[in-house]
Design a protein around this motif. Structure first.
Motif, PDB file in Angstrom:
ATOM      1  N   GLY A  39      -0.686 -46.432   8.087  1.00 17.47           N
ATOM      2  CA  GLY A  39      -1.354 -46.319   6.756  1.00 17.47           C
ATOM      3  C   GLY A  39      -2.223 -47.493   6.253  1.00 17.47           C
ATOM      4  O   GLY A  39      -3.232 -47.098   5.780  1.00 17.47           O
ATOM      5  N   LYS A  40      -1.460 -48.461   6.405  1.00 15.54           N
ATOM      6  CA  LYS A  40      -1.843 -49.682   5.901  1.00 15.54           C
ATOM      7  C   LYS A  40      -3.226 -50.108   6.479  1.00 15.54           C
ATOM      8  O   LYS A  40      -4.259 -50.518   6.271  1.00 15.54           O
ATOM      9  CB  LYS A  40      -0.883 -50.679   5.786  1.00 15.54           C
ATOM     10  CG  LYS A  40      -1.461 -52.028   5.316  1.00 15.54           C
ATOM     11  CD  LYS A  40       0.003 -52.990   5.021  1.00 15.54           C
ATOM     12  CE  LYS A  40      -0.254 -54.427   4.673  1.00 15.54           C
ATOM     13  NZ  LYS A  40       0.738 -55.457   4.474  1.00 15.54           N
ATOM     14  N   LYS A  42      -4.980 -48.223   8.528  1.00 10.51           N
ATOM     15  CA  LYS A  42      -5.979 -47.176   8.288  1.00 10.51           C
ATOM     16  C   LYS A  42      -6.873 -47.585   7.012  1.00 10.51           C
ATOM     17  O   LYS A  42      -8.196 -47.650   6.756  1.00 10.51           O
ATOM     18  CB  LYS A  42      -5.781 -45.899   7.995  1.00 10.51           C
ATOM     19  CG  LYS A  42      -6.911 -44.704   8.527  1.00 10.51           C
ATOM     20  CD  LYS A  42      -6.039 -43.611   8.808  1.00 10.51           C
ATOM     21  CE  LYS A  42      -5.613 -42.752   7.427  1.00 10.51           C
ATOM     22  NZ  LYS A  42      -5.411 -41.300   7.749  1.00 10.51           N
ATOM     23  N   TYR A  43      -6.029 -48.039   5.866  1.00 13.64           N
ATOM     24  CA  TYR A  43      -6.727 -48.379   4.635  1.00 13.64           C
ATOM     25  C   TYR A  43      -7.523 -49.777   4.623  1.00 13.64           C
ATOM     26  O   TYR A  43      -8.585 -49.948   4.314  1.00 13.64           O
ATOM     27  CB  TYR A  43      -5.520 -48.618   3.543  1.00 13.64           C
ATOM     28  CG  TYR A  43      -6.037 -49.533   2.323  1.00 13.64           C
ATOM     29  CD1 TYR A  43      -6.690 -48.482   1.337  1.00 13.64           C
ATOM     30  CD2 TYR A  43      -5.691 -50.644   1.903  1.00 13.64           C
ATOM     31  CE1 TYR A  43      -6.723 -49.146   0.149  1.00 13.64           C
ATOM     32  CE2 TYR A  43      -5.994 -51.115   0.861  1.00 13.64           C
ATOM     33  CZ  TYR A  43      -6.725 -50.345   0.044  1.00 13.64           C
ATOM     34  OH  TYR A  43      -7.082 -50.961  -1.402  1.00 13.64           O
ATOM     35  N   GLU A  44      -7.086 -50.612   5.439  1.00 17.50           N
ATOM     36  CA  GLU A  44      -7.731 -51.868   5.751  1.00 17.50           C
ATOM     37  C   GLU A  44      -9.007 -51.680   6.522  1.00 17.50           C
ATOM     38  O   GLU A  44      -9.972 -52.440   6.296  1.00 17.50           O
ATOM     39  CB  GLU A  44      -6.981 -53.119   6.594  1.00 17.50           C
ATOM     40  CG  GLU A  44      -5.653 -53.584   5.568  1.00 17.50           C
ATOM     41  CD  GLU A  44      -4.747 -54.352   6.477  1.00 17.50           C
ATOM     42  OE1 GLU A  44      -4.930 -54.401   7.873  1.00 17.50           O
ATOM     43  OE2 GLU A  44      -4.120 -54.984   6.032  1.00 17.50           O
ATOM     44  N   THR A  46     -10.969 -48.811   6.476  1.00 20.53           N
ATOM     45  CA  THR A  46     -12.019 -48.383   5.535  1.00 20.53           C
ATOM     46  C   THR A  46     -12.437 -49.319   4.256  1.00 20.53           C
ATOM     47  O   THR A  46     -13.515 -49.362   4.006  1.00 20.53           O
ATOM     48  CB  THR A  46     -11.100 -47.239   4.743  1.00 20.53           C
ATOM     49  OG1 THR A  46      -9.976 -47.677   3.832  1.00 20.53           O
ATOM     50  CG2 THR A  46     -10.893 -45.921   5.526  1.00 20.53           C
ATOM     51  N   LYS A  47     -11.460 -50.242   3.941  1.00 23.16           N
ATOM     52  CA  LYS A  47     -11.888 -51.480   3.052  1.00 23.16           C
ATOM     53  C   LYS A  47     -13.091 -52.100   3.678  1.00 23.16           C
ATOM     54  O   LYS A  47     -14.094 -52.751   3.055  1.00 23.16           O
ATOM     55  CB  LYS A  47     -10.617 -52.143   2.625  1.00 23.16           C
ATOM     56  CG  LYS A  47      -9.978 -51.531   1.611  1.00 23.16           C
ATOM     57  CD  LYS A  47     -11.015 -51.407   0.296  1.00 23.16           C
ATOM     58  CE  LYS A  47     -10.056 -51.018  -1.132  1.00 23.16           C
ATOM     59  NZ  LYS A  47     -11.034 -50.769  -1.898  1.00 23.16           N
TER      60      LYS A  47
END
Length: 144
Positions: A39-40, A42-44, A46-47
């Motif tokens: 999850g982390k 994937k978040y990075e 997208t950022k």
């Protein structure tokens, strides 16, 4: 860095640390994997994509409309607008419209377009030279 391990060993290692085994590069032999929180991760990603998108400059095509019998003051205002658009990094399409029987005097309109090109040569260059499209002449100028 664990090194080359089997799939089962990698999954066990991820399970003991309460994390995920994520394939980073699958087109190499052996595939590169990392043990991390998916999850982390994937978040990075997208950022990073948002940051890259934010830094992109979209080039717009601004249009300036002229007439064959344009006054010198109006011509200078249009020229200053073109200068401002080009300095912002945009392309400028200069269109000259003929109404009614003005098309019979195409040379007058061509003279206005050529004068605009000559005046704008100090701050821009011509990308698409003069072309006729129905009852209009147009030219596209871009920043130098």
């Amino acid at each position: 860095m664990v090194g080359i391990t089997t799939l089962q060993e990698g999954l066990e290692l991820a399970k003991t640390r309460m994390l995920d085994l994520v394939e980073i590069s699958g087109n190499v032999v052996p595939p590169v994997c990392k043990v991390l929180n998916f999850g982390k991760y994937k978040y990075e990603i997208t950022k990073k994509a948002q940051e890259a998108k934010k830094k992109q400059k979209v080039v717009e095509v601004k249009e300036i409309k002229l007439r064959p019998n344009i006054a010198i003051g109006d011509f200078n205002v249009k020229l200053n607008n073109a200068k401002r658009f080009v300095s912002d990094g945009n392309k400028v399409k200069v269109s000259l419209f003929f109404k009614g029987r003005e098309i019979a005097h195409e040379d007058v309109g061509l003279g206005v377009i050529e004068k605009f090109k000559a005046e704008s040569a100090a701050f821009s260059k011509v990308e698409v030279d003069v072309k006729k499209e129905g009852k209009q002449l147009s030219v596209i100028i871009v920043p130098k």
